[in-house]
Motif scaffolding. Sequence first.
Motif, PDB file in Angstrom:
ATOM      1  N   UNK A  31       0.834  -1.201   0.000  1.00  0.00           N
ATOM      2  CA  UNK A  31       0.000   0.000   0.000  1.00  0.00           C
ATOM      3  C   UNK A  31       0.873   1.256   0.000  1.00  0.00           C
ATOM      4  N   UNK A  32       1.960   1.216   0.815  1.00  0.00           N
ATOM      5  CA  UNK A  32       2.840   2.385   0.902  1.00  0.00           C
ATOM      6  C   UNK A  32       3.521   2.658  -0.438  1.00  0.00           C
ATOM      7  N   UNK A  33       3.777   1.593  -1.196  1.00  0.00           N
ATOM      8  CA  UNK A  33       4.461   1.776  -2.476  1.00  0.00           C
ATOM      9  C   UNK A  33       3.480   2.120  -3.587  1.00  0.00           C
ATOM     10  N   UNK A  34       2.376   1.398  -3.617  1.00  0.00           N
ATOM     11  CA  UNK A  34       1.426   1.561  -4.729  1.00  0.00           C
ATOM     12  C   UNK A  34       0.489   2.748  -4.534  1.00  0.00           C
ATOM     13  N   UNK A  35       0.231   3.075  -3.272  1.00  0.00           N
ATOM     14  CA  UNK A  35      -0.759   4.113  -2.994  1.00  0.00           C
ATOM     15  C   UNK A  35      -2.172   3.563  -2.879  1.00  0.00           C
ATOM     16  N   UNK A  36      -2.319   2.255  -2.929  1.00  0.00           N
ATOM     17  CA  UNK A  36      -3.624   1.624  -2.713  1.00  0.00           C
ATOM     18  C   UNK A  36      -3.413   0.210  -2.204  1.00  0.00           C
ATOM     19  N   UNK A  37      -4.429  -0.301  -1.515  1.00  0.00           N
ATOM     20  CA  UNK A  37      -4.331  -1.668  -1.010  1.00  0.00           C
ATOM     21  C   UNK A  37      -4.545  -2.663  -2.164  1.00  0.00           C
ATOM     22  N   UNK A  38      -3.763  -3.738  -2.250  1.00  0.00           N
ATOM     23  CA  UNK A  38      -4.027  -4.716  -3.319  1.00  0.00           C
ATOM     24  C   UNK A  38      -5.491  -5.167  -3.287  1.00  0.00           C
ATOM     25  N   UNK A  39      -6.118  -5.140  -4.452  1.00  0.00           N
ATOM     26  CA  UNK A  39      -7.517  -5.520  -4.518  1.00  0.00           C
ATOM     27  C   UNK A  39      -8.476  -4.351  -4.325  1.00  0.00           C
ATOM     28  N   UNK A  40      -7.939  -3.131  -4.193  1.00  0.00           N
ATOM     29  CA  UNK A  40      -8.834  -1.965  -4.084  1.00  0.00           C
ATOM     30  C   UNK A  40      -9.658  -1.844  -5.369  1.00  0.00           C
TER      31      UNK A  40
END
Length: 872
Positions: A31-40
Motif C-alpha cells: 500500500x505504501x508503495x502503490x498508494x492503494x491496497x491490493x484488490x482496491x
Amino acid sequence: MIDRFPWVKWLVLWLCVVLPPAMGQTIPSPEAVLGFQPGADFRVARWEQIVDYFYKVGSLSDRVRVETIGRTTEGHPYILAVIAAPRVLDDLETYKAIQRKISHPNELEPGEKDEFLDQAKTVVLITCSIHSNEIGASQMALELLYELATRYEERVLEILDNVILLLVPSANPDGIDKEIDWYEQSLGKPWEGQGMPWLYQKYCGHDNNRDWFMLTQKETQILTRVLYQEWYPCVLYDIHQMGNQGSRFFVPPFYDPINPNVDPLIHESLKMIGGHMATDLAAAGKTGVITNAIFDNWWQGGNRTTPYRHNIIGILTEAASPRFASPLFQPREELSGLERGLPRYTPQVNYAAPWEGGWWRPRDVVEYEKIAVYSLLTLAARYRDQLNRNYLSLGEKAIQLGNEDPPFAYLIPPDQQDFPTAFHMVRILQEGGVQVSLTEKPFTVDGNEYPAGTYVIFAAQPYRNYILDLLEPQYYPDRPLYPGGPAEPPYDVAGWTLSMQMGVNAIPVEAPFTVPAQPLDSVSLPAGRIQGEGSLLISPNTSNNDFIVLNRAWKQGIPAFTLQAEWAAPDRKYPVGSLVYAPAPGHQDGLEGWIKELGLAVRRIPADPGRFPDQLRLKSLKQPRAALYQPWTANVDEGWTRFVLEQFEFDYTTVHNADLRAGGLRRRFDAVILPDVTLQALLNGRDAALTAPEYTGGLGEEGITRLQEFVEQGGSLLCLDSSTAFAIRFFDLPVRNVLEGVGRDKFYCPGSILRINLDPTRPLAYGMRTRAAAYFVHSQAFEIANTGSRNEVGVKIGPPAIPATYDKTLTLLSGWIRGEELIQGQAAVVSVTYGQGQVILYGFRVQHRAQPHGTFRLLFNGLLSSGQNGGK
Ligand SMILES: [Zn+2]
C-alpha cells in the motif's frame, strides 16, 4: 529435538538482522508503495510495479530471494520469489539436491532415504494469474510476500521453518499490462471490465494453460524447467478465477471422471488440502465455497494436471470474478447452480454455505485467495513429513510398476515417416522430466528387430504415469447428464495421445526385456544427410521441417519445384509431391546447411545448367501470399494458427474485418485463412455493449462479397473447422455438414483423436501416409451433395475433391465419441473450385493448440496449392 522457544531464536534474528535495516530502510507495505491496497476497487498494480516491489522486498528481507528465471514471449522478466527461513535460503542448493532425491528415489543411495526425508522442507510452488484477466492473485501475491517477509506471528514462523515457498506472481507477465491498459480505457463505458479484443498471451491467450505437455510457449518452458529440472516441488497451487453466476470459490476435490494415470494417493491428498482450505474459509466466515464440482480430473495439459503425472499434488482454486477490477452487485435471485455438481443453488454437502448475494469486490478475491494460501502453507508445514514421504513413495511405486506391469517401455525407432517430428516428441518428453535412452546397436524385442538409434523410454522411472498418459490412448467413460440423457461435457478435452497427434510411431513393449541403451542427459536432433553429387537437391517432402527449408529457400530466391510424377533414384522412390531445389552455386551451401540443421535426408541430382534431367517432371512452386484473418473476439485458434505458421517460417499478413471489407484482396493475397470462428462471430463480431466501437461488428455483407470476389478471381479460402459453415453458406458449395443441428444426445465428440484416410496423390495430402490421426473438437463432417454446378450469378463451382475422409470402421483412436456412425466414411477435408479459385474446408483442427504435428501438413499444403494460382 522440539524447539520449545522458537520465539527466542526469532527475537535474536530480529534484533540482529531486522532492527538495523529497520533504522535505515524498513520493508514497505504494498500500500505504501502503490498508494492503494491490493484488490482496491478500480486499481491494479502493473507488471513493472510488481517486479519492482518483489525485488525491493528481496533486497531488504533475508526471508525472500527474487530471481528472474527467464524472459517471456514478449521479452518481459519472468520472476520467481523463493521464500523460507533465512538459514534455508542460505543453503538452497542443498535443498534442491534433496528435492531431486526424494522425487527420484531411484537415485537414492542405501540409507539416504530417512536422512533426506528428515532434512527436506515441503516445497510448494504457487502460480498466480496465468490467465491475465483473472487478475486477483497477482495482486494478492504482493500482500502475501509482504506478510511472509515481515510478520513474526506463529503462523508465519511455522511456515518459514518448514516450507520452501516458490511464488510466481504472474505465470503470464505479458498479459497483465495489456489487460490493465484495456481496462483503464473501458472505465465508465458500457463495456467496463469486459474482455479485450485480442489475446493476453501473444499466441494462445487462455490456452496458455493448455500447453503443459506440448511446451510450445516460453512461459510454459520456463516453469517446466523449475518443476522437473530444478525444484521438483511436492505441491503446486495454481490460482484462478471463474465466472460469477453462483458460487464464489472453488476448492478441490474435483468432479468426476478421474484418470487412471493419476494415483489414488494424489486424489486423497487433494481432499486433504481442499478440506483444509474449505474449513479455514468457513472459520473466517467466508461463504459460497464449493467443492467437487465443475472441474474434473480427467484431462492433462493444465498447470495443475500435468504435475499429477509427476507425483505432484496440483491444487486449483477458482474465485468468482468481479468485472476485472470493478466491483459487481449481484442480488441473491440472480445466482444459479451448475450443470456439474450443483443442480440447484441451495445448501448441499459440497456447498454448505451458499453466498447470499450483494457486492462482490476485487478485494474479496484477494481475501479468499489469501486464506486458501495460508491454509495450504500451514498444512504443508505441519504435514511436512507425511507429504514428502508420500511424494517419495509415489516415485517408488511408479518404478516398481514399470518393472512389473506392461508396458515396460516405449520404443521410438528412427525409421519414421517424419523423423524430425518424432525427435521433437522425444525432446518435449525429456523437457517434461522423462528419462530418455538411446540404443547404439540393433536389437530384438517382442519378436521385432529395431535399428541402432532407437530411442527407448523405459517405464520404470518416477514419471511413469506421465509417459503412459501421453503415449497410451485415452478411453473417456461415456457420461450422460442423467441416465439416457445427452452427453455431459468434460471440463476440457477427452483424448490427447501425443504420439498419435504428432504422427509418431511409438511402440509399447509388452514383455520384460533388457537392451543396452544409453541414458541421455540432453537430446539433440541428429544432423540431416545429403547423398550423391549434383547441383539439384530432391527431398521426399515427408517431414514438416521440409516447409522450413522451402520457406527459407523462397526468401533467398532459390527456385523450388514439386515433383509431378514418381521418380526412382538408385536407392529409393521419390513420390509425387517431393520437393526439388535448384540453387545457384552461391546458395548451395546455405541450403545444405538448413537441411543438415533440420535433420532431413536429401539427395543431390546432377543437372546441366539451366536444364533439368528429362526423367524429372517438375512444376514450379511459388511462394503464397497468405493472409490470416484475426477477428476482434480474442480468438485462440487464430493465435495458434499464427504460432504454427511462424514456427514453420511461413510469411503471412494479419487481416481484420476492415481489410476484408475494403476489397482488392486478390491483388494482395493468394490465400486467406479463416481460423476456427463461429458463423455468428464471423458475421457480427462483438456487440456494442461488450467492446469499444472500433472493435464491434464482423465481416458483414461487404466482407462476404469481397471474399467471394477474391476466390472467384483465383484466390484460395482456407476455412478451419467451424468457419467452414461460413464458406458452405456463402459460396453455394455442394457440401453439407452432417452434424449441423445434431444434439449432444445423438452425437458428441469433445476433443478426441479420430482416424482419417488420405489420398497422398492429391496436393493437399502430399507427403502424408494413407492414414492419419485427426484432432476433432465439436468439429465437422461433410456430405458431398452433388458434383458441380454454376450458381445463380454464373460462377462455376466444383466438383469437390476429397483428400481426407473419416474412417468407416475404426473411427475413435483416443478420447470419447458418441454417434460415430454419423460421420463414418464422410469427408473430413474437402476442396472445391469456385470460379478461378478454391475453397478448402478443413473439418477438424489440423493445428489444434499446436499439437497435431501429424496434420499440420494439410494446412501447409493448402497454402502451397494456393500459391500456384498466380502469386509472386
Ligand atoms: Zn483461469
